[in-house]
Scaffold this active site. Structure first.
Site, PDB file in Angstrom:
ATOM      1  N   ASN A   1       1.510   1.262   6.039  1.00  0.00           N
ATOM      2  CA  ASN A   1       2.189   0.529   4.975  1.00  0.00           C
ATOM      3  C   ASN A   1       3.218  -0.376   5.624  1.00  0.00           C
ATOM      4  O   ASN A   1       4.120   0.091   6.316  1.00  0.00           O
ATOM      5  CB  ASN A   1       2.885   1.511   4.021  1.00  0.00           C
ATOM      6  CG  ASN A   1       3.697   0.803   2.958  1.00  0.00           C
ATOM      7  OD1 ASN A   1       3.437  -0.343   2.619  1.00  0.00           O
ATOM      8  ND2 ASN A   1       4.683   1.489   2.406  1.00  0.00           N
ATOM      9  N   GLY A   2       3.085  -1.680   5.422  1.00  0.00           N
ATOM     10  CA  GLY A   2       4.031  -2.624   5.997  1.00  0.00           C
ATOM     11  C   GLY A   2       3.344  -3.876   6.477  1.00  0.00           C
ATOM     12  O   GLY A   2       2.263  -4.240   6.012  1.00  0.00           O
TER      13      GLY A   2
ATOM     14  N   GLY B   1      -1.010   0.379  -4.859  1.00  0.00           N
ATOM     15  CA  GLY B   1      -2.210  -0.349  -4.443  1.00  0.00           C
ATOM     16  C   GLY B   1      -3.390   0.063  -5.295  1.00  0.00           C
ATOM     17  O   GLY B   1      -3.690   1.248  -5.393  1.00  0.00           O
TER      18      GLY B   1
ATOM     19  N   TYR C   1      11.715  -2.073  -8.490  1.00  0.00           N
ATOM     20  CA  TYR C   1      10.390  -2.274  -9.080  1.00  0.00           C
ATOM     21  C   TYR C   1       9.285  -1.383  -8.517  1.00  0.00           C
ATOM     22  O   TYR C   1       8.517  -0.787  -9.270  1.00  0.00           O
ATOM     23  CB  TYR C   1       9.982  -3.751  -8.931  1.00  0.00           C
ATOM     24  CG  TYR C   1       8.592  -4.060  -9.419  1.00  0.00           C
ATOM     25  CD1 TYR C   1       8.283  -4.006 -10.777  1.00  0.00           C
ATOM     26  CD2 TYR C   1       7.587  -4.409  -8.526  1.00  0.00           C
ATOM     27  CE1 TYR C   1       7.001  -4.296 -11.233  1.00  0.00           C
ATOM     28  CE2 TYR C   1       6.303  -4.706  -8.976  1.00  0.00           C
ATOM     29  CZ  TYR C   1       6.016  -4.650 -10.331  1.00  0.00           C
ATOM     30  OH  TYR C   1       4.759  -4.921 -10.781  1.00  0.00           O
TER      31      TYR C   1
ATOM     32  N   CYS D   1       0.814  -1.203   0.000  1.00  0.00           N
ATOM     33  CA  CYS D   1       0.000   0.000   0.000  1.00  0.00           C
ATOM     34  C   CYS D   1       0.856   1.263   0.000  1.00  0.00           C
ATOM     35  O   CYS D   1       2.079   1.210   0.037  1.00  0.00           O
ATOM     36  CB  CYS D   1      -0.926   0.022   1.221  1.00  0.00           C
ATOM     37  SG  CYS D   1      -0.072  -0.211   2.772  1.00  0.00           S
TER      38      CYS D   1
END
Length: 556
Positions: A170-171, A96, A311, A70
């Site tokens: 996020n994580g 996301g 990426y 996310c």
């Protein structure tokens, strides 16, 4: 007392302690964190589909890439906070695509709108009009589809005895199961299957009165990867885990508004000037008194995710203090230098392979051309003809250009190979379009280990580089040659910063030992906790085998 609207979660109380609270210098003079002690954490993977036990329901072959979980954004002090948040989330949409949400504060009330789909699907002018205020946080989520997904879309909002709080994360909290079980024993009631909700419960159950102390109290209990933004009736708070696995940056608009975001591309879109990263182990509090920086806890050496540069992040972002574009261009140049191929044209697998391909072509002195055209209009579901078309999914997304390929020796650059299924189909597409030779060049080292720090990757058994040699992979995908970015060359490019990155997916050496692992039970379709009952999800947890060959704990 202000009350939260929309996603209100039930929270109860239990005891909690605080061991460290320390004011740091002003942000401009804050030094980079250095290792002070070794503090191994427990880790697990966030997607039960992709760990340890192989599933009978594999990932789609035509979408064979690791998935970032996310992106988050927070804005303080701008009357257009919700609209700026909306625009910033657009710039983070690549992190996301399955759900999005915004929480704003107006007249001391937290208001929330969340939905399933892209940012532009969830929000319109009417909905943004319902989110007034100069304080906001937002979130975009990746997950695979599930019937109960909406309740897991962040930001989450909750009311507790001292006020209301919203959170976007996020994580991956790797001790989620242990913490949730303890909280439930003490009477907490959970409304979602997300590990993020644990943070809200820990804040609510803390015995400390100041909100900042409650956050620090909660963060001392959670382990793993987390870059989080919180919002209360009058504060915006940003927190990054002590290892700094996931990125989080701070910027400022011309009117003085403070902005936090997962990437600098979000700052650029809303015309906020990049100031610095939120440092690993740091808490930044923004309120009417200004910006204050606090030390969350003693922190080990940073272990930033190197895959952000390979990426995940957009090329126009600066991540961990480095230009993503420059990193990818250099990766291509290294491939051209260390793994050259006699070729007539260099092409990329769009979009993530483009910059590395440009670097390869420039270094090799060979023209770069668009040999594959990507369709940007293909969703996650489509109607396939009853008569089977070979490589249908890949053909929907990638179309070869015969005028570029026919009779040519082609170097095709991609960012990574995961299972190898997509690569084999791409090679076949290129040869069917007339390519005389196809030489694959991969702008990352071979991926041999699953990620436990907030990235959706397959289990190690499914990773082709963990099962085959480079020559065996070449035969599997059908290319005339194959070369990966050498691991030592990657670290050499990073230079003095090299020890600050996590390479677990390339080396199998995990800076945080996996102890709680979520697995995919054969026959289930749990899918990141978005489908299936809580009983099924809990049944998907196992204690890690400490003798797993792929699990190693390293000091650097």
């Amino acid at each position: 007392m202000a009350t939260a609207t929309s996603q209100n979660l039930s929270l109860s109380s239990s005891s909690s302690t605080l061991s460290l609270y320390k004011t740091l210098p002003k942000p401009s003079s804050l030094p980079l964190p250095r290792r002070t002690h070794e503090s191994p954490l427990a880790a697990s993977h966030n997607n039960p589909i992709s760990d340890i036990v192989l599933s009978k329901t594999p990932h789609r072959d035509d979408d064979d890439k690791p998935r970032e979980e996310c992106g988050v954004v927070g804005i303080y002090g701008d009357p257009e906070a919700s609209r700026l948040c909306y625009l910033a989330l657009h710039a983070l949409q690549h992190r996301g695509q399955e759900g999005a949400g915004i929480v704003t504060v107006n007249n001391n009330v937290l208001q929330s709108i969340t939905g399933v789909g892209l940012v532009s699907d969830v929000f319109n002018e009417t909905k943004l009009d319902q989110l007034p205020g100069d304080l906001a946080i937002g979130h975009v989520r990746y997950s695979t589809a599930g019937q109960s997904m909406l309740k897991n879309v962040q930001p989450f909002v909750a009311s507790y005895r001292l006020g209301s709080v919203g959170v976007a994360h996020n994580g991956n909290l790797v001790n989620y199961r242990t913490l949730r079980a303890k909280l439930e024993e003490n009477g907490s009631i959970f409304n979602t299957t997300s590990d993020t909700e644990v943070v809200l419960h820990l804040i609510a159950t803390s015995k400390h009165k100041p909100f900042i102390l409650r956050i620090i109290d909660a963060c001392e209990k959670i382990e793993g990867a987390y870059s989080i933004v919180f919002v209360t009736e009058d504060k915006l708070v940003a927190v990054r885990d002590p290892h700094g696995f996931r990125p989080l940056v701070m910027g400022r608009r011309a009117n003085g508004a403070v902005v936090f975001a997962s990437e600098t591309s979000a700052l650029d879109l809303i015309e906020a000037t990049y100031e610095r990263e939120v440092y690993p182990g740091e808490v930044i509090v923004v309120d009417k008194d200004g910006v204050q920086s606090l030390c969350l806890m003693s922190h080990p050496q940073p272990k930033q995710c190197v895959f952000e540069h390979i990426y995940f992040a957009l090329p126009n972002s600066v991540v961990f203090g480095r230009s993503v574009y420059e990193s990818r261009r250099q990766f291509g140049e290294i491939l051209a230098t260390e793994s050259p191929a006699d070729c007539d044209v260099v092409i990329a697998v769009p979009d993530s392979g483009v910059v590395a391909a440009l670097g390869y072509a420039a270094k090799a002195g060979v023209p770069f051309q668009q040999g594959l055209i990507r369709s940007h209009y293909v969703g996650r579901t489509f109607i396939e003809p009853s008569q089977k078309i070979r490589d249908f999914g890949v053909k929907l997304k990638l179309s070869p250009v015969r005028a570029v390929l026919e009779g040519k020796r082609v170097v095709v650059v991609d960012d990574s190979i995961v299972r190898g299924t997509t690569s084999s189909k791409i090679v076949r597409l290129l040869k069917e379009a007339g390519a005389k030779e196809v030489h694959m060049r991969i702008a990352s080292p071979p991926i041999i280990g699953s990620c436990y720090y907030g990235v959706d990757t397959p289990s190690s058994e499914e990773l082709i580089s963990n099962r085959m040699t480079v020559e065996e992979i070449r035969e599997f995908i059908g290319s005339d040659s194959l070369a990966f970015l050498p691991f030592d060359s990657l670290k050499g490019y990073l230079g003095n910063d090299s020890p600050n990155f996590c390479y677990a997916c390339f080396s199998g050496n995990y800076p945080v030992e996996p102890r709680e692992l979520k697995v995919k039970r054969v026959g289930d379709f749990v899918d990141d906790g978005l489908n299936g009952s809580l009983e099924t999800i809990d049944g998907g947890w196992v204690k890690a085998n400490r003798n797993l060959k792929e699990v190693k704990v390293v000091d650097t």
